[in-house]
Design a protein around this motif. Structure first.
Motif, mmCIF file in Angstrom:
data_model
loop_
_atom_site.group_PDB
_atom_site.id
_atom_site.type_symbol
_atom_site.label_atom_id
_atom_site.label_comp_id
_atom_site.label_asym_id
_atom_site.label_seq_id
_atom_site.Cartn_x
_atom_site.Cartn_y
_atom_site.Cartn_z
ATOM 1 N N ASN A 1 50.652 -16.653 -4.296
ATOM 2 C CA ASN A 1 50.085 -17.526 -5.317
ATOM 3 C C ASN A 1 49.501 -18.820 -4.761
ATOM 4 O O ASN A 1 49.030 -19.672 -5.532
ATOM 5 N N ILE A 2 49.536 -18.975 -3.442
ATOM 6 C CA ILE A 2 48.963 -20.184 -2.848
ATOM 7 C C ILE A 2 47.449 -20.075 -2.894
ATOM 8 O O ILE A 2 46.865 -19.104 -2.394
ATOM 9 N N ARG B 1 45.015 -22.786 2.197
ATOM 10 C CA ARG B 1 45.217 -21.798 3.263
ATOM 11 C C ARG B 1 44.266 -22.138 4.410
ATOM 12 O O ARG B 1 43.095 -22.370 4.183
ATOM 13 N N MET B 2 44.828 -22.146 5.629
ATOM 14 C CA MET B 2 44.002 -22.475 6.801
ATOM 15 C C MET B 2 44.305 -21.470 7.905
ATOM 16 O O MET B 2 45.463 -21.315 8.318
ATOM 17 N N GLY C 1 50.009 -23.827 2.295
ATOM 18 C CA GLY C 1 50.593 -24.923 1.540
ATOM 19 C C GLY C 1 49.974 -26.270 1.827
ATOM 20 O O GLY C 1 50.161 -27.216 1.056
ATOM 21 N N TYR C 2 49.251 -26.397 2.943
ATOM 22 C CA TYR C 2 48.604 -27.672 3.272
ATOM 23 C C TYR C 2 47.146 -27.613 2.823
ATOM 24 O O TYR C 2 46.411 -26.683 3.195
ATOM 25 N N ILE D 1 43.843 -31.107 6.331
ATOM 26 C CA ILE D 1 43.573 -30.674 7.709
ATOM 27 C C ILE D 1 42.283 -31.306 8.211
ATOM 28 O O ILE D 1 42.183 -31.773 9.343
ATOM 29 N N ASN D 2 41.248 -31.359 7.319
ATOM 30 C CA ASN D 2 39.959 -31.920 7.721
ATOM 31 C C ASN D 2 40.064 -33.406 8.050
ATOM 32 O O ASN D 2 39.321 -33.932 8.884
ATOM 33 N N ARG D 3 40.959 -34.128 7.343
ATOM 34 C CA ARG D 3 41.089 -35.559 7.563
ATOM 35 C C ARG D 3 42.117 -35.915 8.643
ATOM 36 O O ARG D 3 42.289 -37.091 8.964
ATOM 37 N N THR D 4 42.793 -34.883 9.157
ATOM 38 C CA THR D 4 43.788 -35.137 10.203
ATOM 39 C C THR D 4 43.099 -35.682 11.435
ATOM 40 O O THR D 4 42.042 -35.202 11.845
#
Length: 398
Positions: free
Chosen positions: A242-243, A248-249, A258-259, A264-267
């Protein structure tokens, strides 16, 4: 792969002392199992100054015979045998304790090769044939040669003990064991076989894969790590099914759930790089450990399935054994790549994946035969940096 005929053990590849130790160990085991009714014990000589004896045989504490080991590449001849017999008798004349009872003395000759036809005739009709040698006076020439060759026999220079030697020869019991006899007896003693020879068995890929799965299952039970069953997959699906796609990466060899992708793009580059390096290092360690595990399991199953059950019994040719590890390694280890590469790249970098078993076996066979031809011609370039053991094998090949 099976070939007709018996596979003879490479007894001549052993050193002289190793061959003596092998014979001693074999006879010691056979005597302990009451396979030689006329002997109750055996002693190994020290290897120097043995006066024609490599092992001494006993019956209830009394000397009953000896074993003379001859590690020859060539066939043992009739004169070879007679010289050894005469030499021992001359030592026994100097020291009667060597042959206290010549009426029942057993002289056993074990050879790493075989005997030629005249030698076999002497062995199997000893009483008649040794008498012919005595009548022909050939033995007298052997006695003279031994007196000249051994300082200990100098006392016989003026008066050779010809009549005593003839008498002892007529009473002696001569027995022999060639490479075929010894191979048959050694292969019935697996522990002795493994102690003196490096065994390289072969196993089918199907049996090996089943064994690996069994081993992995046992490993899972011991460590708490288990395979994903259908129930496990249902639970996993319930957790991540259900995510949404926005959380999803896919990072190639690992998926993050879950992230949010925006996170992730702004990390910061440093954090993402550290994450990727950590994941890469973890995957590398797991793959290396898994490869080591597969190699260990291949070797163990080769030993259990082929060495113990086929090679020792002479049902598989030693050359077939050499095919085992490279074949199974090529079939199994490349599967590690399959889980880390797209299908197109996996097929490109692992052409074996689209080859039949016969094609892979034939390639390995041709490769091994080519190496063998190179070695015969003195070319050792296919081998790694020489070590002390490598140099030893090279000298043997020459």
């Amino acid at each position: 792969m099976l070939d007709a005929g018996i596979t003879i053990l490479p007894l001549s590849s052993l050193s002289d002392r190793e061959f003596e130790l092998l014979i001693y160990t074999l006879l010691k085991e056979e005597i302990s199992q009451s396979e030689h009714g006329e002997f109750t014990d055996i002693a190994l000589m020290q290897g120097v100054g043995e006066r024609g004896r490599d092992c001494v045989l006993y019956c209830n504490g009394c000397v009953a015979g000896l074993i003379q080991c001859k590690k020859y590449q060539k066939r043992v001849t009739r004169p070879d045998i007679i010289r050894e017999l005469v030499k021992f008798i001359m030592f026994a004349i100097l020291d009667p304790d060597l042959m206290p009872n010549d009426q029942k003395f057993n002289y056993i000759m074990c050879v790493s090769s075989d005997f030629n036809e005249p030698a076999n005739k002497l062995i199997h009709s000893f009483a008649e044939e040794i008498n012919k040698e005595i009548i022909s006076s050939k033995i007298s020439s052997y006695i003279d040669q031994l007196i000249e060759s051994y300082e200990s026999f100098g006392v016989f220079t003026k008066c050779p003990p010809v009549s005593e030697i003839y008498s002892a020869l007529r009473k002696m019991r001569l027995r022999s064991h060639n490479a075929v006899d010894l191979t048959y007896r050694i292969t019935k003693k697996p522990e002795i076989l493994k102690a003196f020879f490096n065994l390289k068995p072969i196993i089918s890929v199907e049996d090996n894969e089943r064994a690996i799965k069994t081993a992995l299952s046992d490993f899972a039970k011991e460590t708490g790590i288990k395979y994903l069953t259908d129930d496990d997959l249902k639970i996993l699906q319930a957790r991540i099914g259900n995510i949404p796609d926005s959380k999803r990466m896919n990072l190639g060899w690992v998926d993050l759930f879950g992230y949010p992708i925006d996170f992730i793009n702004r990390t910061k580059d440093g954090l993402l790089k550290e994450l990727l390096l950590s994941l890469s290092d973890l995957k590398l360690k797991l793959n290396k450990g898994f490869i080591d595990f597969i190699i260990e399991e291949i070797n163990r199953n080769i030993l259990d399935k082929i060495t113990q059950k086929l090679l020792i019994c002479g049902e598989v040719h030693p050359f077939s054994v050499q095919l085992a590890f490279p074949y199974l390694a090529r079939r199994n280890l490349k599967k590690v790549l399959k889980n880390n590469l797209p299908r197109e790249l996996y097929t490109e970098y692992n052409p074996d994946s689209v080859k039949s078993s016969d094609q892979v076996i034939n390639e390995i066979r041709d490769y091994l035969l080519n190496i063998a031809d190179n070695v015969i011609n003195g070319d050792f370039s296919d081998f790694s940096e020489p070590s002390e053991l490598f140099e030893f094998k090279v000298n043997l090949a020459k």
